[in-house]
Design a protein around this motif. Structure first.
Motif, mmCIF file in Angstrom:
data_model
loop_
_atom_site.group_PDB
_atom_site.id
_atom_site.type_symbol
_atom_site.label_atom_id
_atom_site.label_comp_id
_atom_site.label_asym_id
_atom_site.label_seq_id
_atom_site.Cartn_x
_atom_site.Cartn_y
_atom_site.Cartn_z
ATOM 1 N N SER A 1 -0.761 12.432 -7.829
ATOM 2 C CA SER A 1 -1.614 12.611 -6.653
ATOM 3 C C SER A 1 -1.708 11.342 -5.815
ATOM 4 C CB SER A 1 -3.021 13.043 -7.084
ATOM 5 O OG SER A 1 -3.693 11.999 -7.782
ATOM 6 N N ALA A 2 -1.220 10.200 -6.356
ATOM 7 C CA ALA A 2 -1.232 8.950 -5.588
ATOM 8 C C ALA A 2 -0.076 8.881 -4.600
ATOM 9 C CB ALA A 2 -1.184 7.751 -6.529
ATOM 10 N N GLY A 3 0.938 9.715 -4.771
ATOM 11 C CA GLY A 3 2.051 9.747 -3.829
ATOM 12 C C GLY A 3 2.835 8.448 -3.759
ATOM 13 N N ILE A 4 2.952 7.739 -4.868
ATOM 14 C CA ILE A 4 3.691 6.470 -4.887
ATOM 15 C C ILE A 4 5.186 6.773 -4.972
ATOM 16 C CG2 ILE A 4 4.022 4.299 -6.112
ATOM 17 C CD1 ILE A 4 1.191 4.595 -7.194
ATOM 18 N N PRO A 5 5.995 6.348 -4.020
ATOM 19 C CA PRO A 5 7.438 6.633 -4.071
ATOM 20 C C PRO A 5 8.091 6.018 -5.307
ATOM 21 C CG PRO A 5 6.786 5.831 -1.889
ATOM 22 C CD PRO A 5 5.628 5.599 -2.794
ATOM 23 N N TRP A 6 8.895 6.823 -5.985
ATOM 24 C CA TRP A 6 9.528 6.349 -7.213
ATOM 25 C C TRP A 6 10.451 5.168 -6.955
ATOM 26 C CZ3 TRP A 6 9.588 5.736 -12.139
ATOM 27 C CH2 TRP A 6 10.769 5.481 -12.824
ATOM 28 N N ALA B 1 -0.785 2.956 -18.188
ATOM 29 C CA ALA B 1 0.020 2.515 -17.049
ATOM 30 C C ALA B 1 -0.026 3.523 -15.910
ATOM 31 C CB ALA B 1 1.462 2.286 -17.491
ATOM 32 N N ALA B 2 0.043 4.818 -16.241
ATOM 33 C CA ALA B 2 0.058 5.845 -15.199
ATOM 34 C C ALA B 2 -1.230 5.850 -14.384
ATOM 35 C CB ALA B 2 0.281 7.224 -15.828
ATOM 36 N N VAL B 3 -2.352 5.524 -15.023
ATOM 37 C CA VAL B 3 -3.625 5.471 -14.294
ATOM 38 C C VAL B 3 -3.828 4.093 -13.673
ATOM 39 C CG1 VAL B 3 -6.128 5.770 -14.516
ATOM 40 C CG2 VAL B 3 -4.586 7.236 -15.809
ATOM 41 N N GLY B 4 -3.187 3.076 -14.214
ATOM 42 C CA GLY B 4 -3.347 1.729 -13.674
ATOM 43 C C GLY B 4 -2.529 1.470 -12.428
ATOM 44 N N PHE B 5 -1.364 2.099 -12.303
ATOM 45 C CA PHE B 5 -0.520 1.866 -11.133
ATOM 46 C C PHE B 5 -1.235 2.186 -9.812
ATOM 47 C CE2 PHE B 5 2.970 0.768 -13.659
ATOM 48 C CZ PHE B 5 4.057 0.445 -12.860
ATOM 49 N N ALA C 1 -2.463 2.230 -4.600
ATOM 50 C CA ALA C 1 -3.111 3.294 -3.829
ATOM 51 C C ALA C 1 -4.502 2.914 -3.337
ATOM 52 C CB ALA C 1 -3.189 4.580 -4.666
ATOM 53 N N ILE C 2 -4.889 1.653 -3.529
ATOM 54 C CA ILE C 2 -6.140 1.147 -2.956
ATOM 55 C C ILE C 2 -5.782 0.268 -1.773
ATOM 56 C CG2 ILE C 2 -8.144 -0.329 -3.336
ATOM 57 C CD1 ILE C 2 -8.255 0.535 -6.173
ATOM 58 N N ALA C 3 -6.384 0.514 -0.642
ATOM 59 C CA ALA C 3 -6.119 -0.302 0.541
ATOM 60 C C ALA C 3 -6.431 -1.766 0.223
ATOM 61 C CB ALA C 3 -6.962 0.174 1.717
ATOM 62 N N PRO C 4 -5.565 -2.684 0.647
ATOM 63 C CA PRO C 4 -5.748 -4.098 0.284
ATOM 64 C C PRO C 4 -7.131 -4.649 0.612
ATOM 65 C CG PRO C 4 -3.593 -3.779 1.272
ATOM 66 C CD PRO C 4 -4.319 -2.477 1.415
ATOM 67 N N TYR D 1 0.866 -1.187 0.000
ATOM 68 C CA TYR D 1 0.000 0.000 0.000
ATOM 69 C C TYR D 1 0.902 1.237 0.000
ATOM 70 C CZ TYR D 1 -4.044 2.856 1.383
ATOM 71 O OH TYR D 1 -5.039 3.785 1.430
ATOM 72 N N LEU D 2 1.491 1.527 -1.154
ATOM 73 C CA LEU D 2 2.502 2.580 -1.246
ATOM 74 C C LEU D 2 1.898 3.978 -1.216
ATOM 75 C CD1 LEU D 2 4.735 0.992 -4.032
ATOM 76 C CD2 LEU D 2 5.065 0.906 -1.560
ATOM 77 N N GLY D 3 0.641 4.105 -1.597
ATOM 78 C CA GLY D 3 0.026 5.430 -1.651
ATOM 79 C C GLY D 3 -0.684 5.837 -0.377
ATOM 80 N N ARG D 4 -0.434 5.145 0.704
ATOM 81 C CA ARG D 4 -1.130 5.414 1.968
ATOM 82 C C ARG D 4 -1.022 6.894 2.357
ATOM 83 N NH1 ARG D 4 -2.167 1.956 6.218
ATOM 84 N NH2 ARG D 4 -0.795 0.396 5.253
ATOM 85 N N GLY D 5 -2.159 7.499 2.645
ATOM 86 C CA GLY D 5 -2.194 8.886 3.094
ATOM 87 C C GLY D 5 -2.197 9.924 1.990
ATOM 88 N N SER D 6 -2.018 9.524 0.737
ATOM 89 C CA SER D 6 -1.995 10.480 -0.365
ATOM 90 C C SER D 6 -3.405 10.968 -0.690
ATOM 91 C CB SER D 6 -1.366 9.849 -1.607
ATOM 92 O OG SER D 6 -2.170 8.775 -2.080
ATOM 93 N N TRP D 7 -3.465 12.017 -1.503
ATOM 94 C CA TRP D 7 -4.764 12.575 -1.877
ATOM 95 C C TRP D 7 -5.601 11.544 -2.609
ATOM 96 C CZ3 TRP D 7 -7.491 13.497 -6.373
ATOM 97 C CH2 TRP D 7 -8.581 14.386 -6.275
ATOM 98 N N LEU D 8 -5.002 10.807 -3.502
ATOM 99 C CA LEU D 8 -5.753 9.829 -4.277
ATOM 100 C C LEU D 8 -6.161 8.633 -3.430
ATOM 101 C CD1 LEU D 8 -6.823 9.320 -7.098
ATOM 102 C CD2 LEU D 8 -4.701 8.145 -7.656
ATOM 103 N N ALA D 9 -5.322 8.229 -2.481
ATOM 104 C CA ALA D 9 -5.665 7.098 -1.623
ATOM 105 C C ALA D 9 -6.851 7.417 -0.722
ATOM 106 C CB ALA D 9 -4.463 6.704 -0.778
#
Length: 281
Positions: free
Chosen positions: A55-60, A129-133, A138-141, A7-15
């Motif tokens: 906006s998903a805040g996924i670390p590169w 891919a950018a919208v699929g990642f 970024a969705i909680a399991p 759950y890499l996007g935890r706390g981000s705007w999109l999550a």
């Protein structure tokens, strides 16, 4: 089925958005991007998709390898398609192509039209891919199954898709555990000795326990669901989802994009675009 994508996007705007937004966004970007052929339209779509991805805040550093692998596969696919078709497809099928380079000995042609098609394909797949990642990261399991159910899928299908998505990281976790167990017993299947065939043969003792373990895990999951009466009656979900105003706005933006892409396709205003700098002079 204990594992899941991190759950890499935890706390981000999109999550913080309703998970249905992320799923619908991925579906609508596929619907829209596959109808666009003009590289200029796809470039604008990529800007929109990358802004959404940011906006998903996924670390590169956590997805760097996945992106590199994906870009390499996309590029190879686009290059092979360019070599095979020579750009003679779609809008360029009836026009005379501009040959830039001829590759011996087979005479494969690199044309301006082929490069233009290649650019469109790379842009299209990068948008998807950018919208699929964010769907994976970024969705909680625990929210994927209920999100699918609230989108209208049946309980069985929603749980089946959820378990299928969890199967990939579960298999990876069992693979790593099996390798660690073999190392404890003095056998290192990842040793860098020998050629590719030797290394593949060295991995053979890993595949059998991993396969057996995955089948046993699937059986345990089925038994656990049967013991809890899954599928007998209507299922209730503990997690409740509710669309907020921002969720509606994001969904409306994706719907508008899909509608505009469909209109451009139906009216013939998004045909393959010949990159002008390839034929100037």
């Amino acid at each position: 089925m204990r594992a899941a994508f991190p759950y890499l996007g935890r706390g981000s705007w999109l999550a913080r958005r309703d998970p249905r937004v992320l799923i619908l966004g991925a579906i609508l970007i596929v619907v829209g991007a596959t109808q666009l052929r003009d590289a200029r339209h796809l470039a604008l779509t990529l800007v929109f998709a990358l802004g959404y991805y940011a906006s998903a805040g996924i670390p590169w550093r956590s997805v760097r390898l996945q992106w590199i692998y994906l870009l390499v596969v996309i590029s190879l696919f686009a290059v092979f398609n360019t070599l095979i078709t020579g750009g003679r497809t779609g809008t360029f099928s009836e026009a005379e192509t501009h040959v830039l380079v001829t590759i011996p000995p087979f005479g494969a042609e690199i044309t301006a039209e082929g490069i233009s098609l290649m650019a469109s394909q790379i842009l299209r797949f990068c948008c998807i891919a950018a919208v699929g990642f964010p769907v994976a990261y970024a969705i909680a399991p625990g929210d994927l199954g209920v999100a699918l159910r609230r989108l209208g899928l049946g309980d069985r299908i929603a749980v089946m898709v959820d378990l299928t998505v969890r199967f990939i990281p579960t298999l990876a976790a069992e693979f790593a555990e099996t390798i660690d167990a073999q190392r404890v017993r003095g056998y290192d299947p990842t040793a860098r000795r020998g050629g590719p065939i030797t290394r593949l043969r060295r991995m053979a003792p890993i595949f059998v326990p991993v396969t057996v373990g995955s089948l046993a895990g699937a059986e345990d999951t089925i038994d656990a669901m049967d013991l809890r009466g899954f599928g007998i009656g209507r299922r209730t979900w503990y997690r409740q989802l509710r669309f907020e105003r921002r969720d509606w706005l994001v969904t409306a933006a994706f719907v508008a994009f899909a509608a505009i892409a469909t209109l451009l396709n139906l009216t013939g205003n998004s045909q393959h675009y010949l990159l002008p700098f390839l034929v100037d002079g």
